[in-house]
Design a protein around this motif. Structure first.
Motif, mmCIF file in Angstrom:
data_model
loop_
_atom_site.group_PDB
_atom_site.id
_atom_site.type_symbol
_atom_site.label_atom_id
_atom_site.label_comp_id
_atom_site.label_asym_id
_atom_site.label_seq_id
_atom_site.Cartn_x
_atom_site.Cartn_y
_atom_site.Cartn_z
ATOM 1 N N PHE A 262 0.860 -1.211 0.104
ATOM 2 C CA PHE A 262 -0.134 0.033 -0.103
ATOM 3 C C PHE A 262 0.923 1.252 0.109
ATOM 4 O O PHE A 262 0.596 2.001 -0.793
ATOM 5 C CB PHE A 262 -1.028 0.033 1.350
ATOM 6 N N ILE A 263 1.779 1.367 0.888
ATOM 7 C CA ILE A 263 2.751 2.742 0.874
ATOM 8 C C ILE A 263 3.629 2.786 -0.237
ATOM 9 O O ILE A 263 3.950 3.838 -0.623
ATOM 10 C CB ILE A 263 3.322 2.670 2.357
ATOM 11 N N ARG A 264 3.962 1.664 -0.915
ATOM 12 C CA ARG A 264 4.612 1.618 -1.941
ATOM 13 C C ARG A 264 4.098 2.080 -3.489
ATOM 14 O O ARG A 264 4.441 2.277 -4.440
ATOM 15 C CB ARG A 264 5.444 0.275 -2.272
ATOM 16 N N GLN A 265 2.529 1.934 -3.242
ATOM 17 C CA GLN A 265 1.760 2.280 -4.340
ATOM 18 C C GLN A 265 0.692 3.440 -4.193
ATOM 19 O O GLN A 265 -0.042 3.729 -4.700
ATOM 20 C CB GLN A 265 1.157 0.911 -5.056
ATOM 21 N N SER A 266 1.130 4.283 -3.054
ATOM 22 C CA SER A 266 0.201 5.327 -2.974
ATOM 23 C C SER A 266 1.181 6.582 -2.822
ATOM 24 O O SER A 266 2.367 6.641 -2.950
ATOM 25 C CB SER A 266 -0.238 5.381 -1.317
ATOM 26 N N PRO B 60 4.971 -4.200 -5.876
ATOM 27 C CA PRO B 60 4.402 -4.693 -4.708
ATOM 28 C C PRO B 60 5.346 -5.971 -3.849
ATOM 29 O O PRO B 60 6.162 -6.304 -4.426
ATOM 30 C CB PRO B 60 3.117 -5.559 -4.894
ATOM 31 N N VAL B 61 4.844 -5.991 -2.416
ATOM 32 C CA VAL B 61 5.671 -6.918 -1.578
ATOM 33 C C VAL B 61 4.903 -8.109 -1.411
ATOM 34 O O VAL B 61 3.535 -7.868 -1.301
ATOM 35 C CB VAL B 61 5.921 -6.064 -0.169
ATOM 36 N N THR B 62 5.669 -9.104 -1.420
ATOM 37 C CA THR B 62 4.754 -10.384 -1.397
ATOM 38 C C THR B 62 4.823 -10.937 -0.003
ATOM 39 O O THR B 62 5.963 -10.822 0.661
ATOM 40 C CB THR B 62 5.122 -11.419 -2.571
ATOM 41 N N PRO B 63 3.999 -11.813 0.280
ATOM 42 C CA PRO B 63 4.197 -12.632 1.757
ATOM 43 C C PRO B 63 5.410 -13.564 1.699
ATOM 44 O O PRO B 63 5.979 -13.719 2.548
ATOM 45 C CB PRO B 63 2.998 -13.481 1.826
ATOM 46 N N ALA B 64 5.795 -13.968 0.429
ATOM 47 C CA ALA B 64 6.840 -14.502 0.257
ATOM 48 C C ALA B 64 8.193 -13.957 0.721
ATOM 49 O O ALA B 64 9.214 -14.474 1.467
ATOM 50 C CB ALA B 64 7.059 -15.480 -0.991
ATOM 51 N N GLN B 65 8.230 -12.781 0.295
ATOM 52 C CA GLN B 65 9.358 -12.004 0.589
ATOM 53 C C GLN B 65 9.574 -11.432 2.150
ATOM 54 O O GLN B 65 10.444 -11.488 2.875
ATOM 55 C CB GLN B 65 9.366 -10.653 -0.478
#
Length: 231
Positions: free
Chosen positions: A184-188, A195-200
């Protein structure tokens, strides 16, 4: 006896009332008309009328605020806001992640970093426009909410010294929640970072498993800068 013709042809005296009576009546009529002619004037506006207009104006503002949808063309009946329209329409997977991240942000982060991401001068660094937020590789960024942050840090060219360490959320939020809020903060606020993934998040959590997430071992900017962003 014969009458004198000179006397019979003598004109009436001006002092006799007959011939001047109509003229006197006309003058009297004009005088009365002048006395009764209406005139324009000023009068104070009644207080009740002013209050009535004020109440109508206030009601109109409330009605528009609740029903006009902020005059946004995306809003239509029966919805009152863009948020309601978005909630009522199907979301893509990415949209659902961002919506979830926004909810987490508003609950956990906005109190310090503000809804607009601008933070608080001298206390909490801004997220909007921050190079720490928009790095292509989120390895450094993920560590901050996992374990917290302390000490001096440079953000957008400004040197800041955090008065208190940032609260860690590694024990509170799941990998999916952390990934959502970071996405959210990386695309706001104009950001276009991936995006950041749960795996990361899971990967970083595993790599830093020996580090406490209770707030006793927050990261410093110096430590974070040693982590390569190309990994």
């Amino acid at each position: 006896m014969s009458s004198d013709p000179k006397k019979s042809s003598r004109p009436a005296s001006p002092s006799s009332g007959g011939s001047n009576r109509p003229q006197a009546q006309a003058s009297s009529g004009k005088s009365t008309a002048k006395e009764t002619e209406p005139t324009a004037g000023l009068a104070p506006t009644p207080i009740w009328l002013i209050l009535l207009f004020a109440l109508l104006f206030y009601w109109g503002q409330l009605y528009l605020d609740n029903h006009a949808g902020g005059f946004d063309p995306q809003v239509y009946e029966p919805y009152a806001s863009v948020k309601q329209v978005k909630a009522a329409n199907p979301m893509s997977d990415e949209g659902a992640v961002i919506a979830k991240g926004e909810a987490v942000y508003n609950q956990m982060c906005a109190v310090c970093h503000q809804i607009n991401g601008l933070g608080s001068a001298g206390q909490f660094p801004p997220l909007a426009g921050s190079e720490w937020v928009t790095e292509p590789n989120p390895a450094r960024l993920i560590r901050i909410p996992l374990h917290g942050l302390t000490g001096p840090i440079t953000v957008k060219g400004q040197d800041l010294n955090l008065p208190v360490p940032m609260t860690p959320f590694g024990e509170t939020l799941s990998n999916a929640d952390l990934a959502a809020v970071l996405t959210f903060i990386r695309q706001s606020w104009g950001h276009k970072a991936p995006p950041v993934t749960p795996a990361q998040v899971a990967k970083v959590r595993e790599e830093t498993a020996s580090r406490s997430m209770s707030g006793s071992a927050p990261w410093t900017a110096e430590e974070l800068l040693k982590i390569p962003v190309t990994q």
